[in-house]
Design an enzyme around this catalytic site. Sequence first.
Site, PDB file in Angstrom:
ATOM      1  N   ASN A 251      -9.599  -2.480  -7.266  1.00 15.00           N
ATOM      2  CA  ASN A 251      -8.780  -1.638  -8.139  1.00 15.00           C
ATOM      3  C   ASN A 251      -9.405  -1.413  -9.513  1.00 15.00           C
ATOM      4  O   ASN A 251      -9.011  -0.482 -10.231  1.00 15.00           O
ATOM      5  CB  ASN A 251      -7.385  -2.253  -8.318  1.00 15.00           C
ATOM      6  CG  ASN A 251      -6.533  -2.176  -7.069  1.00 15.00           C
ATOM      7  OD1 ASN A 251      -5.628  -2.977  -6.872  1.00 15.00           O
ATOM      8  ND2 ASN A 251      -6.828  -1.217  -6.197  1.00 15.00           N
TER       9      ASN A 251
ATOM     10  N   ASP B 199       0.826  -1.200   0.000  1.00 15.66           N
ATOM     11  CA  ASP B 199       0.000   0.000   0.000  1.00 15.66           C
ATOM     12  C   ASP B 199       0.867   1.259   0.000  1.00 15.66           C
ATOM     13  O   ASP B 199       1.952   1.273   0.585  1.00 15.66           O
ATOM     14  CB  ASP B 199      -0.900  -0.007   1.245  1.00 15.66           C
ATOM     15  CG  ASP B 199      -2.083   0.924   1.104  1.00 15.66           C
ATOM     16  OD1 ASP B 199      -2.327   1.425  -0.012  1.00 15.66           O
ATOM     17  OD2 ASP B 199      -2.775   1.170   2.116  1.00 15.66           O
TER      18      ASP B 199
END
Length: 305
Positions: free
Chosen positions: A81, A33
């Site tokens: 995503n 991340d």
Amino acid sequence: MRGWFRRRFDAAYERVLRHELSGAPTHVAVIQDGNRRYARERGDDPSAGHRAGAETTERVLDWCAELGVEELTLYAFSTENFERPPEERDRLFDLLETKLREFADADRVHDQGVCIRAIGETHQLPERVRDAVDYAERRTAGYTGFTLNVALAYGGRAELLGAARDVARAVDAGDLAPEDVDVPEIESRLHDDPVRDVDLIVRTGGDERTSNFLPWHANGNEAAVFFCAPYWPAFSKVDFLRAIRTYESREASWQRAKAERALALVRAFGSVEVREARAVLARLREYVPDGADVEVDPDGETRAD
């Protein structure tokens, strides 16, 4: 001057951490991340952050080989995503395609016997990425030295839901009896090839959540979790060693707890025959940490050394 001091400090701290570690987890899973935030803070577009993150991934592969980690799973592209802006998504697909092919052709991948596998709903990916996945898997299919799982179009709930539906269809068709639905049966329907239970989850970027990542293999194994502030492109070897230290500390605590439960069970037998108590201890010995000596004395009392 500050940079020089920082490098000297990190090198010294790395030596201290290496001295403290006695081993390594078998399977590490990483939630990478912070790529976009890393780029944004530097005034770059998101693709620059993803490229920098890919360089970190290559370093982590070297660290795993050095420390003896046998399997690494990277959360490269989640089902969420797909909701990103099309332009950013396409650049990320381009990077995934490029890196999969580069890894498949890299000398160190073949020298170290790295088997590359994709897990997730890969049929949702663009054809060019699917082709790169197929290429990487074919090029490394025969290797057993190290396993690199790349989670693409991955979601933990979707993974479990797919296995449940598969089992339901098999039962409905009469190919599987309900009483035969067990842990190995479910695991065989999660992935084409077996994935080891996760020992350690690492998440960078400051968020303290595991984001639906490998719930069967991590939660079911009570994996240790290490959250850290650096964005993925800035994740360092010191950060990785700190994660390994967290795993070892948690593992030692877990082993102590299991030993205490085992001893409590034996003591609960009270005045049972010594022979019976010893038989119980023999069955519970797997829960006693290495190096701990547990015996029953002639009076039927248990003791641990």
